[in-house]
Design a protein around this motif. Structure first.
Motif, PDB file in Angstrom:
ATOM      1  N   THR A 145     -32.367 -25.594   9.120  1.00  0.00           N
ATOM      2  CA  THR A 145     -31.102 -25.253   9.778  1.00  0.00           C
ATOM      3  C   THR A 145     -30.263 -26.519   9.869  1.00  0.00           C
ATOM      4  OG1 THR A 145     -32.292 -25.524  11.877  1.00  0.00           O
ATOM      5  CG2 THR A 145     -31.948 -23.282  11.097  1.00  0.00           C
ATOM      6  N   ALA A 146     -29.144 -26.535   9.170  1.00  0.00           N
ATOM      7  CA  ALA A 146     -28.292 -27.714   9.122  1.00  0.00           C
ATOM      8  C   ALA A 146     -27.233 -27.658  10.217  1.00  0.00           C
ATOM      9  CB  ALA A 146     -27.631 -27.823   7.748  1.00  0.00           C
ATOM     10  N   LEU A 147     -26.696 -28.814  10.571  1.00  0.00           N
ATOM     11  CA  LEU A 147     -25.606 -28.879  11.542  1.00  0.00           C
ATOM     12  C   LEU A 147     -24.267 -28.580  10.887  1.00  0.00           C
ATOM     13  CD1 LEU A 147     -26.638 -32.012  13.630  1.00  0.00           C
ATOM     14  CD2 LEU A 147     -27.200 -29.602  14.016  1.00  0.00           C
ATOM     15  N   ALA A 148     -24.152 -28.901   9.610  1.00  0.00           N
ATOM     16  CA  ALA A 148     -22.929 -28.613   8.851  1.00  0.00           C
ATOM     17  C   ALA A 148     -23.255 -28.774   7.379  1.00  0.00           C
ATOM     18  CB  ALA A 148     -21.802 -29.570   9.244  1.00  0.00           C
ATOM     19  N   HIS A 149     -22.396 -28.199   6.528  1.00  0.00           N
ATOM     20  CA  HIS A 149     -22.585 -28.326   5.090  1.00  0.00           C
ATOM     21  C   HIS A 149     -21.231 -28.164   4.420  1.00  0.00           C
ATOM     22  CE1 HIS A 149     -23.923 -27.257   0.951  1.00  0.00           C
ATOM     23  NE2 HIS A 149     -24.856 -28.124   1.236  1.00  0.00           N
ATOM     24  N   PRO A 150     -20.989 -28.886   3.320  1.00  0.00           N
ATOM     25  CA  PRO A 150     -19.677 -28.772   2.666  1.00  0.00           C
ATOM     26  C   PRO A 150     -19.368 -27.380   2.127  1.00  0.00           C
ATOM     27  CG  PRO A 150     -21.204 -30.130   1.367  1.00  0.00           C
ATOM     28  CD  PRO A 150     -21.808 -29.942   2.718  1.00  0.00           C
ATOM     29  N   ALA A 151     -20.390 -26.543   1.931  1.00  0.00           N
ATOM     30  CA  ALA A 151     -20.112 -25.167   1.500  1.00  0.00           C
ATOM     31  C   ALA A 151     -19.241 -24.445   2.505  1.00  0.00           C
ATOM     32  CB  ALA A 151     -21.426 -24.405   1.293  1.00  0.00           C
ATOM     33  N   GLY A 152     -19.364 -24.801   3.781  1.00  0.00           N
ATOM     34  CA  GLY A 152     -18.550 -24.173   4.810  1.00  0.00           C
ATOM     35  C   GLY A 152     -17.068 -24.470   4.675  1.00  0.00           C
ATOM     36  N   LEU A 153     -16.734 -25.520   3.897  1.00  0.00           N
ATOM     37  CA  LEU A 153     -15.333 -25.872   3.690  1.00  0.00           C
ATOM     38  C   LEU A 153     -14.672 -25.028   2.609  1.00  0.00           C
ATOM     39  CD1 LEU A 153     -15.819 -29.741   3.706  1.00  0.00           C
ATOM     40  CD2 LEU A 153     -14.712 -28.411   5.500  1.00  0.00           C
ATOM     41  N   LYS A 174     -21.483 -21.150  17.013  1.00  0.00           N
ATOM     42  CA  LYS A 174     -21.849 -22.013  15.917  1.00  0.00           C
ATOM     43  C   LYS A 174     -22.136 -21.213  14.658  1.00  0.00           C
ATOM     44  CE  LYS A 174     -23.684 -23.135  19.246  1.00  0.00           C
ATOM     45  NZ  LYS A 174     -23.548 -23.249  20.696  1.00  0.00           N
ATOM     46  N   GLU A 175     -21.654 -21.715  13.532  1.00  0.00           N
ATOM     47  CA  GLU A 175     -22.083 -21.222  12.238  1.00  0.00           C
ATOM     48  C   GLU A 175     -23.197 -22.155  11.767  1.00  0.00           C
ATOM     49  OE1 GLU A 175     -21.114 -18.610  10.548  1.00  0.00           O
ATOM     50  OE2 GLU A 175     -19.343 -17.966  11.666  1.00  0.00           O
ATOM     51  N   ILE A 176     -24.419 -21.668  11.740  1.00  0.00           N
ATOM     52  CA  ILE A 176     -25.544 -22.518  11.374  1.00  0.00           C
ATOM     53  C   ILE A 176     -25.866 -22.311   9.897  1.00  0.00           C
ATOM     54  CG2 ILE A 176     -27.967 -23.067  11.797  1.00  0.00           C
ATOM     55  CD1 ILE A 176     -27.619 -22.217  14.652  1.00  0.00           C
ATOM     56  N   PRO A 177     -25.605 -23.318   9.052  1.00  0.00           N
ATOM     57  CA  PRO A 177     -25.958 -23.189   7.642  1.00  0.00           C
ATOM     58  C   PRO A 177     -27.474 -23.277   7.453  1.00  0.00           C
ATOM     59  CG  PRO A 177     -24.320 -24.929   8.010  1.00  0.00           C
ATOM     60  CD  PRO A 177     -24.909 -24.573   9.341  1.00  0.00           C
ATOM     61  N   ILE A 178     -27.982 -22.508   6.500  1.00  0.00           N
ATOM     62  CA  ILE A 178     -29.390 -22.590   6.109  1.00  0.00           C
ATOM     63  C   ILE A 178     -29.435 -23.205   4.715  1.00  0.00           C
ATOM     64  CG2 ILE A 178     -31.538 -21.341   5.737  1.00  0.00           C
ATOM     65  CD1 ILE A 178     -30.590 -21.088   8.579  1.00  0.00           C
ATOM     66  N   LEU A 179     -30.152 -24.299   4.566  1.00  0.00           N
ATOM     67  CA  LEU A 179     -30.267 -24.979   3.275  1.00  0.00           C
ATOM     68  C   LEU A 179     -31.706 -24.927   2.783  1.00  0.00           C
ATOM     69  CD1 LEU A 179     -28.102 -28.186   3.755  1.00  0.00           C
ATOM     70  CD2 LEU A 179     -27.386 -25.893   3.127  1.00  0.00           C
ATOM     71  N   GLN A 180     -31.870 -24.805   1.475  1.00  0.00           N
ATOM     72  CA  GLN A 180     -33.183 -24.971   0.859  1.00  0.00           C
ATOM     73  C   GLN A 180     -33.236 -26.365   0.265  1.00  0.00           C
ATOM     74  OE1 GLN A 180     -34.498 -21.989  -1.932  1.00  0.00           O
ATOM     75  NE2 GLN A 180     -36.409 -23.084  -2.379  1.00  0.00           N
ATOM     76  N   LEU A 181     -34.237 -27.123   0.664  1.00  0.00           N
ATOM     77  CA  LEU A 181     -34.400 -28.485   0.176  1.00  0.00           C
ATOM     78  C   LEU A 181     -35.421 -28.490  -0.946  1.00  0.00           C
ATOM     79  CD1 LEU A 181     -33.392 -31.386   0.879  1.00  0.00           C
ATOM     80  CD2 LEU A 181     -35.494 -31.657   2.194  1.00  0.00           C
ATOM     81  N   ASN A 182     -35.058 -29.089  -2.049  1.00  0.00           N
ATOM     82  CA  ASN A 182     -35.939 -29.159  -3.209  1.00  0.00           C
ATOM     83  C   ASN A 182     -36.806 -30.411  -3.156  1.00  0.00           C
ATOM     84  OD1 ASN A 182     -34.722 -26.802  -4.373  1.00  0.00           O
ATOM     85  ND2 ASN A 182     -32.984 -28.087  -4.962  1.00  0.00           N
ATOM     86  N   PRO A 183     -37.926 -30.435  -3.915  1.00  0.00           N
ATOM     87  CA  PRO A 183     -38.814 -31.606  -3.864  1.00  0.00           C
ATOM     88  C   PRO A 183     -38.143 -32.921  -4.251  1.00  0.00           C
ATOM     89  CG  PRO A 183     -39.948 -29.753  -4.877  1.00  0.00           C
ATOM     90  CD  PRO A 183     -38.520 -29.339  -4.707  1.00  0.00           C
ATOM     91  N   ASP A 184     -37.061 -32.858  -5.050  1.00  0.00           N
ATOM     92  CA  ASP A 184     -36.384 -34.092  -5.469  1.00  0.00           C
ATOM     93  C   ASP A 184     -35.289 -34.529  -4.501  1.00  0.00           C
ATOM     94  OD1 ASP A 184     -34.448 -32.211  -5.913  1.00  0.00           O
ATOM     95  OD2 ASP A 184     -34.090 -32.739  -8.010  1.00  0.00           O
ATOM     96  N   GLY A 185     -35.171 -33.846  -3.351  1.00  0.00           N
ATOM     97  CA  GLY A 185     -34.192 -34.227  -2.342  1.00  0.00           C
ATOM     98  C   GLY A 185     -32.852 -33.557  -2.486  1.00  0.00           C
ATOM     99  N   THR A 186     -32.626 -32.809  -3.557  1.00  0.00           N
ATOM    100  CA  THR A 186     -31.387 -32.034  -3.670  1.00  0.00           C
ATOM    101  C   THR A 186     -31.517 -30.773  -2.825  1.00  0.00           C
ATOM    102  OG1 THR A 186     -32.192 -30.878  -5.647  1.00  0.00           O
ATOM    103  CG2 THR A 186     -30.933 -32.918  -5.976  1.00  0.00           C
ATOM    104  N   SER A 187     -30.396 -30.149  -2.533  1.00  0.00           N
ATOM    105  CA  SER A 187     -30.432 -28.975  -1.669  1.00  0.00           C
ATOM    106  C   SER A 187     -29.554 -27.875  -2.230  1.00  0.00           C
ATOM    107  CB  SER A 187     -29.983 -29.321  -0.246  1.00  0.00           C
ATOM    108  OG  SER A 187     -28.631 -29.746  -0.249  1.00  0.00           O
ATOM    109  N   ALA A 188     -29.788 -26.665  -1.769  1.00  0.00           N
ATOM    110  CA  ALA A 188     -28.988 -25.507  -2.149  1.00  0.00           C
ATOM    111  C   ALA A 188     -28.637 -24.728  -0.895  1.00  0.00           C
ATOM    112  CB  ALA A 188     -29.759 -24.617  -3.132  1.00  0.00           C
ATOM    113  N   TYR A 189     -27.404 -24.294  -0.814  1.00  0.00           N
ATOM    114  CA  TYR A 189     -26.931 -23.507   0.319  1.00  0.00           C
ATOM    115  C   TYR A 189     -27.531 -22.107   0.251  1.00  0.00           C
ATOM    116  CZ  TYR A 189     -23.487 -21.299   3.441  1.00  0.00           C
ATOM    117  OH  TYR A 189     -22.867 -20.607   4.452  1.00  0.00           O
ATOM    118  N   SER A 190     -28.154 -21.651   1.345  1.00  0.00           N
ATOM    119  CA  SER A 190     -28.842 -20.357   1.370  1.00  0.00           C
ATOM    120  C   SER A 190     -28.218 -19.364   2.335  1.00  0.00           C
ATOM    121  CB  SER A 190     -30.318 -20.554   1.731  1.00  0.00           C
ATOM    122  OG  SER A 190     -30.972 -21.318   0.746  1.00  0.00           O
TER     123      SER A 190
END
Length: 488
Positions: A356-364, A459-475
Motif C-alpha cells: 500500500t503506497a502513500l502516493a504514485h505518479p499513476a494518480g496524476l 485517502k486514495e491508497i494506491p496498490i503497487l506490485q513490486l518486482n524482484p528487480d525493484g521496479t513496480s507496477a500500479y495495481s
C-alpha cells in the motif's frame, strides 16, 4: 478552489482585495523586521566581540554540503531560491523547516537516502511554485535540519531559538513512525509548533497537538491491504508476520490492524521476529518454513523493508510456496525498495509482493482522476519549474516527492489563510489552524482535507506490485472513507 488557493478578489463585499492586503502586510512587516534586525545586529556584534565567535548555529541550514554530496544538488537549489527571496522580498517571507533523519542506521530511521532526497525535492517544488504565484505575500524560505537519533534534540532547540529571527511558522518532513520521530514531534508539540508530516502513519500518533498528516494511517493501509488480498486470493488464508521491535510504532500498529482486519476463517496464525536483534534474518528463514507448511496463500508482513528481502528469498527457496504461489502484502515502507536494483531481491516471480503506497505518479494521469490539471502540471508538465525539468534524472515512482510536496503545500496554504492579519502567524497560530478541521487543499495525491485533530479525511491508497528487480507496477487503488475501505 484553484490549484494554489489564490483569491481573485472580493468585489462588491467592501473588503480589500488580497493583493492590497498583502502589500500593506509586506510594508508593515518590512518596517518591523528592519527595526528588529537593527537591534538584533547590535546584540550580535556585542556577543561576538565579548565571546569571540558567531552565535549562528548550523543545525538549520541550506548549505550545499551540510548533509552529504548526494543531497547537494537539491540543497543548492534550495539555497538559490532562499537567496532570491531574501534579496527581492526582505520583509515579506516566512520560513518552513524540513526535518529528515540524516543520521542513524536504516533500522533506526526508517528512510533511505533516496527517499530523503526525493522528499526534499518535493518540498522544494512546493516552495518554488508558491513563490512564483502572482499573489500576495508571504514568500517562502526553506531551511533543513536533521532529526536523526543522535541530533534531533539540538535541532529542535535550534528551531525554538531561531523562530523569531527566521520567521519560522511550521515544520515538515519529520521522518517515519519511529521512536525518534515520536520524541521530535512530542517536543515540538509541547511548545505549540505546527507540523505537517508526509509519512508518519502510526495510529499511535493520532491527535497530537499541532500535528497534521497527509498520509494514510496504518489502520487504513491494513484494511486496504486485506481488501486487495481478498481480490488476489478469494479464499484468503493469511499468516501475519510481525516485527516486535519495541522502538518502532509503524510495525506495531500495522500488525495490530492486519490481525483485526481478518475474519476468523481467514486467519491461519501469527509469527514474529525482532528486527532490533542481530540474527533476525535467521529467524525469518525459519518463519518462511512455517508459512510454506501452513497451507496459507498470503503473508501480511508487518515489518520494515530492510528485513523484507530476507523473507522473500526464504519463501522463494521453498517448493511448497513456489508451486502454488504465495502473495506477500505489506505497508508503505516497502517504497524504500522501489528502485531499480542490479541484482534481484528474491528468486521466483511466483512469490508476489504488493504494498500500500502513500502516493504514485499513476494518480496524476488516471482518467477521471481527482488531481487538478494545474497541480498535475507541477509533476508532469513542460513548465520550467515542473519536476521533470528541475530534476530530470529523478523518479516519482516511490511517491516520496509527491507526498512531501503535499505536506509542504498544506503548510503553505495554511500560512496564506493568515494573509489578512497585520503580522506573520506564529507557529502556535498555525498549529491551531492546522488541526481545526478547516484546512482543505487540492494536492498531487488528490484532495486533502485535514479534519479536527490533524488526520486526512479521505485517502486514495494506491496498490503497487513490486518486482524482484525493484521496479513496480500500479495495481489499482482503494478509497478509504471514514476509516473504512470504499471502492477499489
Amino acid at each position: 478552489m484553484s490549484d494554489d488557493g489564490d483569491d481573485p478578489g472580493r468585489a462588491g463585499t467592501g473588503e480589500p482585495a488580497p493583493a492590497e492586503v498583502g502589500a500593506k502586510w509586506a510594508r508593515d512587516r518590512r518596517n518591523r523586521v528592519f527595526l528588529r534586525r537593527a537591534l538584533a545586529g547590535v546584540l550580535v556584534v556585542a556577543v561576538v566581540v565579548v565571546l569571540g565567535f558567531s552565535v549562528r548555529t548550523s543545525r538549520l541550514t541550506d548549505e550545499s554540503g551540510a548533509f552529504g554530496p548526494d543531497l547537494a544538488p537539491v540543497m543548492d537549489r534550495i539555497a538559490a531560491e532562499n537567496a532570491e527571496v531574501e534579496k527581492n522580498h526582505p520583509g515579506a517571507y516566512v520560513t518552513v523547516v524540513a526535518m529528515f533523519p540524516m543520521t542513524g542506521s536504516l533500522t533506526d530511521i526508517g528512510l533511505n537516502r533516496e527517499s530523503i532526497r526525493h522528499g526534499l525535492e518535493g518540498i522544494h517544488l512546493a516552495q518554488v511554485w508558491r513563490n512564483r504565484q502572482p499573489s500576495s505575500p508571504p514568500y517562502v524560505r526553506l531551511l533543513v535540519g536533521s532529526d536523526g537519533p543522535d541530533d534531533w534534540e539540538p535541532t529542535v532547540e535550534a528551531i525554538k531559538a531561531r523562530t523569531a529571527d527566521e520567521h519560522i511558522v511550521a515544520v515538515t518532513g519529520l521522518g517515519a513512525s519511529t521512536g525518534t520521530t515520536r520524541r521530535t514531534v512530542e517536543s515540538l508539540s509541547g511548545s505549540g509548533y505546527a507540523m505537517v508530516s508526509a509519512v508518519i502513519t502510526s495510529d499511535e500518533l493520532t491527535g497530537v497537538r499541532g500535528l497534521a498528516r497527509v498520509a494514510a494511517l496504518n489502520s487504513e493501509q491494513a484494511r486496504a491491504g486485506v481488501v486487495h488480498a481478498r481480490k488476489v486470493n478469494p479464499g484468503l488464508k493469511a499468516v501475519v508476520i510481525k516485527d516486535l521491535n519495541p522502538a518502532d510504532s509503524y510495525v506495531k500498529t500495522l500488525a495490530r490492524f492486519y490481525t483485526g482486519s481478518l475474519a476468523d476463517r481467514e486467519r491461519v496464525m501469527e509469527l514474529s521476529f525482532d528486527s532490533s536483534t542481530r540474527f533476525s534474518g535467521t529467524v525469518l528463514d525459519v518463519i518462511a518454513e512455517r508459512v510454506c507448511n501452513s497451507g496459507a496463500n498470503t503473508v501480511l508482513y508487518a515489518g520494515r523493508s530492510e528485513q523484507l528481502p530476507a523473507l522473500m528469498q526464504a519463501l522463494s527457496q521453498r517448493d511448497r510456496c513456489v508451486r502454488p504461489g504465495m502473495t506477500v502484502i505489506t505497508g508503505d515502507d516497502a517504497s524504500e525498495m522501489n528502485r531499480k536494483a542490479d541484482l534481484n531481491m528474491w528468486g521466483d516471480t511466483r512469490i508476489r509482493l504488493f504494498y500500500t503506497a502513500l502516493a504514485h505518479p499513476a494518480g496524476l494521469t488516471l482518467p477521471g482522476g481527482e488531481v487538478l490539471t494545474a497541480i498535475r502540471a507541477r509533476f508532469a508538465g513542460d513548465d520550467p519549474d515542473a519536476f521533470p525539468r528541475v530534476f530530470p534524472h529523478e523518479s516519482l515512482g516511490d511517491g516520496m516527492a509527491i507526498v512531501h510536496h503535499d505536506a509542504m503545500f498544506v503548510a503553505l496554504e495554511t500560512v496564506k489563510a493568515f494573509a489578512r492579519e497585520p503580522d506573520v502567524p506564529s507557529p502556535q497560530d498555525m498549529a491551531n489552524m492546522l488541526t481545526s478541521g478547516t484546512v482543505a487543499v487540492e494536492g498531487a495525491s488528490g484532495p486533502i482535507r485535514i479534519v479536527e485533530g490533524g488526520a486526512r479525511q479521505t485517502k486514495e491508497i494506491p496498490i503497487l506490485q513490486l518486482n524482484p528487480d525493484g521496479t513496480s507496477a500500479y495495481s489499482g487503488r482503494i478509497t478509504m472513507t471514514d476509516g473504512g475501505p470504499g471502492r477499489s
